[in-house]
Design an enzyme around this catalytic site. Sequence first.
Site, short mmCIF file in Angstrom:
data_model
loop_
_atom_site.label_atom_id
_atom_site.label_comp_id
_atom_site.label_asym_id
_atom_site.label_seq_id
_atom_site.Cartn_x
_atom_site.Cartn_y
_atom_site.Cartn_z
N LYS A 189 -13.01 -0.39 6.80
CA LYS A 189 -13.66 -1.96 5.56
C LYS A 189 -14.55 -2.68 6.30
CE LYS A 189 -10.04 -0.22 3.50
NZ LYS A 189 -8.58 0.70 4.10
N TRP A 233 0.77 -1.83 0.45
CA TRP A 233 -0.33 -0.23 0.04
C TRP A 233 1.10 1.07 0.14
CZ3 TRP A 233 -1.95 2.75 4.54
CH2 TRP A 233 -2.86 3.75 4.44
N ASP A 287 -0.15 -5.82 10.07
CA ASP A 287 -0.77 -4.50 9.28
C ASP A 287 -2.55 -5.65 8.90
OD1 ASP A 287 -1.27 -1.99 6.57
OD2 ASP A 287 -2.60 -2.62 8.43
#
Lengths: 414, 417
Positions: free
Chosen positions: B264, B147, B228
Amino acid sequence: MQCFRALRFFSVWSQVPMGPADPILGVAAQFKADPSTTKVNLSIGAYRDNDGKPVVLDSVKRAEQIIKEKKLDNEYLPVEGLQSFIDASIKLGYGDAYYAQNGKSIAGCQVLSGTGAVRLGFEFAKKFLPQGTKVYMPNPTWPNHHNIARMAGLEISEYRYFDPKTRGVDFSGLVEDLNKAQNGSVILFHACAHNPTGCDLTTAQWTQLLDLTKKKNFLPFFDMAYQGFTSGDVNKDAEAVRLFTAQGVPIVLGQSFAKNMGLYGQRTGCLSFVCANQQEKDKVVSQLKLLARPLWSSPPLHGARVADIILNTPELNQLWLQEVKMMANRIQLMRVSLANTLKSLGSPHDWSHISKQIGMFAFTGVGPEHVKELIAKYHIYLLSSGRISIAGLNEGNVKYVAEAFHDVTKNTKL
Amino acid sequence: MQKLQLLQNQFNPTSDDIFFHIVQAPPDPIFGIANAYKADTSNTKIDLGVGAYRTDEEKPYVFEIIKKLEREVVNDPTLNKEYLPIEGLADFNKGCQKLMFGQNSPLIASGQIVTAQCLGGTGALRVGFEFVKRHIPGDVYVSKPTWSNHNQVIERAGLNQFEYPYFDPKTKGFNCAGTIECLSQARMGSIVLLHVCAHNPTGVDPTEAEWLQIADVCKKRRLVPFFDCAYQGFASGCIEKDVFAVRKFAELGFQMIVAQSFSKNMGLYNERVGAVHIVTSNKDISARVLSNLKIVIRTICSNPPAIGARIAAKILTDEKNFNAWVEELKTVTGRIIKMRTLLKQELDNLKVPGNWDHITRQTGFFTFTGLTPEQCDLLTKQYHVYLLRSGRMSMAGITSKNVRYLAESIKAVVQKK
């Protein structure tokens, strides 16, 4: 898998020392743990009503109703935050007239309350000001200013501010120190309601500092956490900011809505930079975004929505202005009450500075030893600097607090 | 008035334009695309850029359970707006620990997990890496690719970063051998950033056996795992299975850091709800770690925003709410998996050249399509399909109505000479 068990005995974190407790939030935690029924919390800077209760403003409640009825989604805000909130916040800080004229060249970014404004502002300063640029802070200041400057990698210097003898501002010392400062330095100013001393500068003094700023090409960084909360009048409280900008001096402004809208836990704030024109403003915003993205990606929405609705709905805005005036008035009342009660108890000391100082906090003049006694004997919690949060006083406890202060100081020097 | 100001700037040395030298920063690679999509007026446009879930009607989705709990929180007369503690809401933190490490994890009981509420996944990463910089500074190994914001966060925290070859463009799968080889050369005490599941941007995850190999090299080189986790529930659809790696590493005795996001999986994007966990070897060390974590947090935001955490806490600590959430999550994840299947079908039906198995093999929000930057540019400019130039497509943006047009557009750019 036996070989992995050895991992537990080797500690990755063994070198980590115990970090010091936060001087302010640490005291609040002590207060919470105290079982005494007469305990008084004069440590944290959060408003309390006359019953000692936290307050949710009516204007806030009504704004939340409006939000509920709108049935909005939870999508990410852009990195810079809610634009209508940013615009409204800037307008509030800089004033309608200046905003109408120059709004397009003010670079704004929604941030995590006052702390976030200082952090993002300092990171920006570190990145874009010439290497070696120092930030000058008043002595004393909110301790977190120092921590944040360190984290951002900025070198700190201090200017004299509080005179313990007069319990007011040491203005000649201040001017002397700033005269000696490097040209082009960042100067941190508390726009109003200086924390922790409650001692603010007069208009004449601000005007002198404005001249000094121009002479030495300083970049003023106004930390404004108490607009409206100080005198009860949002325009009066922003006087210094407007004095500087009216003269075309580029400033940085950090705004917090924690106290004046009671949005503490929603972490609502705005950081802005006065730029030369719109193109420059666009560039500055783009760079602020680049720094904000790896801090928090985008700021939390709820508090900003509430503030936005309040500031942009005339009826709610009016209500809010009344509410903030009411909070400021109660604080002022408590100042006078504490000072007068101490006098009437026959205290040998002059406590008039308590009613002369302004805003949430008073630098009472009591020392660390007094504070220890106040906590241990009277369960009155304040900072070892002698700073009290006036908001913790009310008609129910002000006599008790006055008696306690009188008791611990009557035979000592202040 | 403006002319006077300009003159002042020119001749008045005290009005030196201190920001004159500042250049326009490039738009964020991800948010920048969202902005471009917004500005596009075409009615065939498709947003496959930012990783935010969309319904089959291309609308953002607020979980029903979230709506209900949000009302409860806002209407609760016993709640005020006061500051949370620096480390955040205690109930929320406890709930996060259980969700990540397991309800009955012995590490929770023994006080070996230090948890602080953070500003979404980004906030948890930044706090974690600032802590690393101050207390166990070392090189950070990140997956290639990863990312984009990972690189920025690590850089701002003042740490050096290196890449391990995560994605194999030939197989469009996980390059296990390459990763192990790279990490076995890492300096002892380096930190390895690992995606727990639904790797962003590739959608490719290690198998359980491969995770054990990664654990092995971490043990040998004393590497500190930094996990993560932004998609728990979105990879396999099973919240326990998705955090296999974290629980396995914990079981194997690792001390490590975990960044957890609810943006999310609870759709709480804009309220910035997340947590950082640090696993230590005993509770005395935990106390010291927490005190230093608080110092880092104090200088970023002082204390975290309350409302999102209150809502999340109601889910994490109440069985009924929790089950309702898990069910909704399964539905949401199910739609993404269905879109993967549909897209692959359409590509096969259209006989688009190339092997598109990875579309259904990869998991989570994203697919690394294998499209080149030039093909992506063409997809956007000519067909109004917005995706990242790396070829990353957010599958959440695909709908039953736009999947055919998408497949046709892909065919067109792939076949173009």
